[in-house]
Design a protein around this motif. Structure first.
Motif, PDB file in Angstrom:
ATOM      1  N   LEU A  96       4.775  13.310  -3.926  1.00  0.00           N
ATOM      2  CA  LEU A  96       4.176  13.540  -5.245  1.00  0.00           C
ATOM      3  C   LEU A  96       3.916  12.189  -5.898  1.00  0.00           C
ATOM      4  N   LEU A  97       2.682  11.918  -6.264  1.00  0.00           N
ATOM      5  CA  LEU A  97       2.365  10.683  -6.993  1.00  0.00           C
ATOM      6  C   LEU A  97       2.492  11.004  -8.485  1.00  0.00           C
ATOM      7  N   PRO A  98       3.505  10.416  -9.148  1.00  0.00           N
ATOM      8  CA  PRO A  98       3.818  10.860 -10.509  1.00  0.00           C
ATOM      9  C   PRO A  98       2.752  10.548 -11.556  1.00  0.00           C
ATOM     10  N   ASP A  99       1.848   9.600 -11.282  1.00  0.00           N
ATOM     11  CA  ASP A  99       0.842   9.358 -12.330  1.00  0.00           C
ATOM     12  C   ASP A  99      -0.294  10.381 -12.266  1.00  0.00           C
ATOM     13  N   GLU A 100      -0.271  11.229 -11.259  1.00  0.00           N
ATOM     14  CA  GLU A 100      -1.155  12.400 -11.264  1.00  0.00           C
ATOM     15  C   GLU A 100      -0.331  13.533 -11.869  1.00  0.00           C
ATOM     16  N   PHE A 101      -0.669  13.925 -13.079  1.00  0.00           N
ATOM     17  CA  PHE A 101       0.081  14.968 -13.780  1.00  0.00           C
ATOM     18  C   PHE A 101      -0.602  16.304 -13.510  1.00  0.00           C
ATOM     19  N   GLY A 145       0.810  -1.218   0.000  1.00  0.00           N
ATOM     20  CA  GLY A 145       0.000   0.000   0.000  1.00  0.00           C
ATOM     21  C   GLY A 145       0.844   1.270   0.000  1.00  0.00           C
ATOM     22  N   LEU A 146       0.181   2.381  -0.316  1.00  0.00           N
ATOM     23  CA  LEU A 146       0.867   3.676  -0.392  1.00  0.00           C
ATOM     24  C   LEU A 146       1.450   4.070   0.967  1.00  0.00           C
ATOM     25  N   GLY A 147       0.694   3.813   2.028  1.00  0.00           N
ATOM     26  CA  GLY A 147       1.173   4.162   3.369  1.00  0.00           C
ATOM     27  C   GLY A 147       2.467   3.428   3.689  1.00  0.00           C
ATOM     28  N   ILE A 200     -11.377  15.562  -3.630  1.00  0.00           N
ATOM     29  CA  ILE A 200     -10.488  14.398  -3.491  1.00  0.00           C
ATOM     30  C   ILE A 200      -9.023  14.784  -3.312  1.00  0.00           C
ATOM     31  N   LEU A 201      -8.227  13.781  -3.018  1.00  0.00           N
ATOM     32  CA  LEU A 201      -6.771  13.944  -2.864  1.00  0.00           C
ATOM     33  C   LEU A 201      -6.106  13.536  -4.181  1.00  0.00           C
ATOM     34  N   PRO A 202      -5.639  14.504  -4.971  1.00  0.00           N
ATOM     35  CA  PRO A 202      -5.024  14.139  -6.248  1.00  0.00           C
ATOM     36  C   PRO A 202      -3.515  13.934  -6.161  1.00  0.00           C
ATOM     37  N   GLY A 203      -3.024  13.413  -5.033  1.00  0.00           N
ATOM     38  CA  GLY A 203      -1.641  12.934  -5.005  1.00  0.00           C
ATOM     39  C   GLY A 203      -0.543  13.942  -4.749  1.00  0.00           C
ATOM     40  N   ARG A 204      -0.848  15.031  -4.036  1.00  0.00           N
ATOM     41  CA  ARG A 204       0.195  15.965  -3.612  1.00  0.00           C
ATOM     42  C   ARG A 204      -0.017  16.259  -2.131  1.00  0.00           C
ATOM     43  N   TYR A 205       1.045  16.094  -1.353  1.00  0.00           N
ATOM     44  CA  TYR A 205       0.941  16.206   0.096  1.00  0.00           C
ATOM     45  C   TYR A 205       2.168  16.936   0.651  1.00  0.00           C
ATOM     46  N   ILE A 206       1.977  17.675   1.757  1.00  0.00           N
ATOM     47  CA  ILE A 206       3.079  18.150   2.598  1.00  0.00           C
ATOM     48  C   ILE A 206       2.728  17.677   4.006  1.00  0.00           C
ATOM     49  N   ILE A 211      -2.138  -0.832   3.485  1.00  0.00           N
ATOM     50  CA  ILE A 211      -1.833   0.195   4.497  1.00  0.00           C
ATOM     51  C   ILE A 211      -1.963   1.543   3.801  1.00  0.00           C
ATOM     52  N   GLN A 212      -2.945   2.307   4.230  1.00  0.00           N
ATOM     53  CA  GLN A 212      -3.319   3.521   3.503  1.00  0.00           C
ATOM     54  C   GLN A 212      -2.733   4.771   4.148  1.00  0.00           C
ATOM     55  N   LEU A 213      -2.119   5.610   3.326  1.00  0.00           N
ATOM     56  CA  LEU A 213      -1.619   6.905   3.795  1.00  0.00           C
ATOM     57  C   LEU A 213      -2.777   7.756   4.308  1.00  0.00           C
ATOM     58  N   THR A 214      -3.910   7.689   3.610  1.00  0.00           N
ATOM     59  CA  THR A 214      -5.073   8.501   3.992  1.00  0.00           C
ATOM     60  C   THR A 214      -5.480   8.205   5.442  1.00  0.00           C
ATOM     61  N   ASP A 215      -5.479   6.945   5.836  1.00  0.00           N
ATOM     62  CA  ASP A 215      -5.879   6.582   7.204  1.00  0.00           C
ATOM     63  C   ASP A 215      -4.894   7.157   8.228  1.00  0.00           C
ATOM     64  N   VAL A 241     -11.314  10.073   4.131  1.00  0.00           N
ATOM     65  CA  VAL A 241     -11.708   8.677   3.977  1.00  0.00           C
ATOM     66  C   VAL A 241     -11.171   8.144   2.646  1.00  0.00           C
ATOM     67  N   GLU A 242     -10.573   6.967   2.710  1.00  0.00           N
ATOM     68  CA  GLU A 242      -9.977   6.369   1.507  1.00  0.00           C
ATOM     69  C   GLU A 242     -11.016   5.522   0.774  1.00  0.00           C
ATOM     70  N   LYS A 243     -11.196   5.816  -0.489  1.00  0.00           N
ATOM     71  CA  LYS A 243     -12.067   5.055  -1.385  1.00  0.00           C
ATOM     72  C   LYS A 243     -13.425   4.717  -0.763  1.00  0.00           C
ATOM     73  N   PRO A 244     -14.215   5.759  -0.474  1.00  0.00           N
ATOM     74  CA  PRO A 244     -15.535   5.516   0.120  1.00  0.00           C
ATOM     75  C   PRO A 244     -16.456   4.793  -0.867  1.00  0.00           C
ATOM     76  N   SER A 282     -12.846   5.987  -6.206  1.00  0.00           N
ATOM     77  CA  SER A 282     -11.480   5.642  -6.624  1.00  0.00           C
ATOM     78  C   SER A 282     -10.408   6.411  -5.872  1.00  0.00           C
ATOM     79  N   TYR A 283     -10.807   7.311  -4.975  1.00  0.00           N
ATOM     80  CA  TYR A 283      -9.822   8.239  -4.401  1.00  0.00           C
ATOM     81  C   TYR A 283      -9.943   8.368  -2.882  1.00  0.00           C
ATOM     82  N   GLY A 284      -8.966   9.089  -2.294  1.00  0.00           N
ATOM     83  CA  GLY A 284      -9.100   9.576  -0.931  1.00  0.00           C
ATOM     84  C   GLY A 284      -9.971  10.821  -0.988  1.00  0.00           C
ATOM     85  N   VAL A 285     -10.890  10.957  -0.029  1.00  0.00           N
ATOM     86  CA  VAL A 285     -11.863  12.056  -0.084  1.00  0.00           C
ATOM     87  C   VAL A 285     -11.813  12.865   1.223  1.00  0.00           C
TER      88      VAL A 285
HETATM   89  C1  G1P Z   1      -3.870   6.810  -4.137  1.00  0.00           C
HETATM   90  C2  G1P Z   1      -4.325   7.310  -2.769  1.00  0.00           C
HETATM   91  C3  G1P Z   1      -5.638   8.093  -2.888  1.00  0.00           C
HETATM   92  C4  G1P Z   1      -5.467   9.215  -3.897  1.00  0.00           C
HETATM   93  C5  G1P Z   1      -4.998   8.641  -5.247  1.00  0.00           C
HETATM   94  C6  G1P Z   1      -4.693   9.746  -6.238  1.00  0.00           C
HETATM   95  O1  G1P Z   1      -4.767   5.823  -4.587  1.00  0.00           O
HETATM   96  O2  G1P Z   1      -4.462   6.217  -1.891  1.00  0.00           O
HETATM   97  O3  G1P Z   1      -6.000   8.631  -1.634  1.00  0.00           O
HETATM   98  O4  G1P Z   1      -6.690   9.911  -4.049  1.00  0.00           O
HETATM   99  O5  G1P Z   1      -3.799   7.862  -5.090  1.00  0.00           O
HETATM  100  O6  G1P Z   1      -4.441   9.218  -7.510  1.00  0.00           O
HETATM  101  P1  G1P Z   1      -4.392   4.766  -5.757  1.00  0.00           P
HETATM  102  O7  G1P Z   1      -4.567   5.496  -7.048  1.00  0.00           O
HETATM  103  O8  G1P Z   1      -2.981   4.351  -5.521  1.00  0.00           O
HETATM  104  O9  G1P Z   1      -5.369   3.652  -5.606  1.00  0.00           O
END
Ligand code: G1P
Length: 293
Positions: A130-135, A110-112, A205-211, A231-235, A192-195, A172-175
Motif C-alpha cells: 500500500l502506498l500511503p500517499d495514495e488515499f 526506487g520503489l522496487g 493506471i496503478l494507484p498504489g495497491r498491489y497483491i 529500480i521500478q516495481l512496475t518493471d 509500463v512505468e511512466k510512459p 506520472s504513473y505505472g500504466v
Molecule cells: C509509484 C509507482 C507508479 C504508481 C505510483 C502511484 O510512482 O512507481 O507505478 O503509479 O507510485 O502513485 P511514484 O509516485 O513513486 O513516482
C-alpha cells in the motif's frame, strides 16, 4: 480454489516528500493529517480491514516519528487517563506487539528496491503493498485492499488496483496494457512505468495497491534500473505477466493523490465534509467562501 491468505503488507515510507516542503522538512509526509488522522493511519486501517496482520514499514533516515506513532504514547496516555480524559482518538494507533516491522531503505534507489528490502520478512507468502500517499476511500467496511483481497480469493496470482484517469496524466504513473474485462477484473497484458506523453497503452493506471506473489522478490534482486534511473516495481511485475494470473481490479470508491498538494487538499475537504463534528461548519464556510468568488 483456496489461495494462501494475505497476512503481510509493505508500506514504503522512505520517500523525502519534497513536494510538501517545508512542511516535510522535519515531519514525514506520511504523518501529514487528513483532518485529524495521518495518511499512514488510513492505509494501515485499510490493511487491517482486509484481514492483514503484519505491517512492514520500509522507512529511511528522518522517519523515526512513524515508528513512535504506532507505539504507546506513554506520557500523553498516562496524563490523559489521570485527568479522566477520553482516549478514544488513539484507538487503532497502536499496533499489536510483534505486528509492526520497521526497516530502512538506506538509499533512494526506487520503489522496487524499497520492496526488495523486505524480502526476508515476506518469505514465501503472497503479500500486499500500500502506498500511503495514495488515499483510497472505499465504501464503509469495504476499502480498496478489502475489495482486492476478495478478488484475490477468486483469481490468485498477482493483482493491482486499476484506475482510469485522464490520458494526459499517465506519464506520472505505472500504466496497464489491458486485455479482456470481466466485471471488476481486467486482464493485465503489459505494464509500463511512466510512459512518455502519447505512448501510454491505456488510461488505466496503478494507484498504489498491489497483491503480489513472493517470486517478485527474486526478480527485483537483479532488476535493472528503469524510468527515472530507479529500480521500478512496475518493471519487475511486468516480468511475471504470462507466468501467473495477473489482473487489475477496478475499485469501488474514491481516490485522492495525496502526493500532490491539490489531491491532499481535496482529501481534507472531502473527509471534513463527511464528519459529524465539523461537516456542517465546513460546508457552510466553503459555500460562503466560494460565493465570494
Ligand atoms: C509509484 C509507482 C507508479 C504508481 C505510483 C502511484 O510512482 O512507481 O507505478 O503509479 O507510485 O502513485 P511514484 O509516485 O513513486 O513516482
Amino acid at each position: 480454489m483456496a489461495h494462501k491468505p494475505i497476512r503481510k503488507a509493505i508500506f514504503p515510507v522512505a520517500g523525502l516528500g519534497t513536494r510538501f516542503l517545508p512542511a516535510t522538512k522535519a515531519v514525514p509526509k506520511e504523518l501529514l493529517p487528513v483532518v485529524d488522522r495521518p495518511l499512514i493511519q488510513y492505509a494501515v486501517d485499510e490493511a487491517i480491514e482486509a484481514g492483514i496482520e503484519q505491517m512492514i514499514f520500509v522507512t529511511g533516515r528522518g522517519k523515526g516519528a512513524i515508528e513512535d506513532y504506532f507505539d504507546i504514547a506513554f506520557e500523553c496516555e498516562t496524563l490523559q487517563r489521570e485527568r479522566g480524559k477520553d482516549l478514544s482518538a488513539l484507538e487503532g494507533t497502536r499496533l499489536a506487539p510483534g505486528n509492526a516491522v520497521f526497516l530502512r531503505q538506506q538509499e533512494s534507489l526506487g520503489l522496487g528496491h524499497a520492496i526488495w528490502c523486505a524480502r526476508d520478512i515476506i518469505g514465501d507468502e503472497p503479500f500486499a503493498i500500500l502506498l500511503p500517499d495514495e488515499f483510497m476511500k472505499g465504501t464503509p467496511g469495504n476499502g480498496c485492499m478489502k475489495q482486492m483481497v476478495d478478488a484475490y480469493e477468486k483469481t490468485g496470482g498477482n493483482l493491482v488496483c486499476a484506475l482510469e484517469i485522464p490520458i494526459e496524466q499517465t506519464p506520472s504513473y505505472g500504466v496497464i496494457d489491458p486485455g479482456a474485462r470481466d466485471g471488476v477484473l481486467t486482464e493485465v497484458k503489459g505494464l509500463v512505468e511512466k510512459p512518455a506523453l502519447g505512448t501510454a497503452p491505456s488510461n488505466l493506471i496503478l494507484p498504489g495497491r498491489y497483491i503480489l506473489q513472493p517470486g517478485v522478490m527474486k526478480i527485483l534482486e537483479t532488476q535493472e534500473k528503469g524510468a527515472g534511473g530507479e529500480i521500478q516495481l512496475t518493471d519487475a511485475m511486468a516480468s511475471m505477466i504470462g507466468q501467473q494470473p495477473f489482473h487489475g481490479v477496478t475499485f469501488d470508491g474514491r481516490r485522492f493523490d495525496c502526493g500532490s498538494k491539490a489531491g491532499y487538499i481535496e482529501a481534507n475537504l472531502a473527509m471534513a465534509l463527511e464528519r459529524a463534528d465539523i461537516g456542517a461548519h465546513i460546508r457552510a464556510f466553503a459555500t460562503a467562501e466560494l460565493a465570494q468568488g
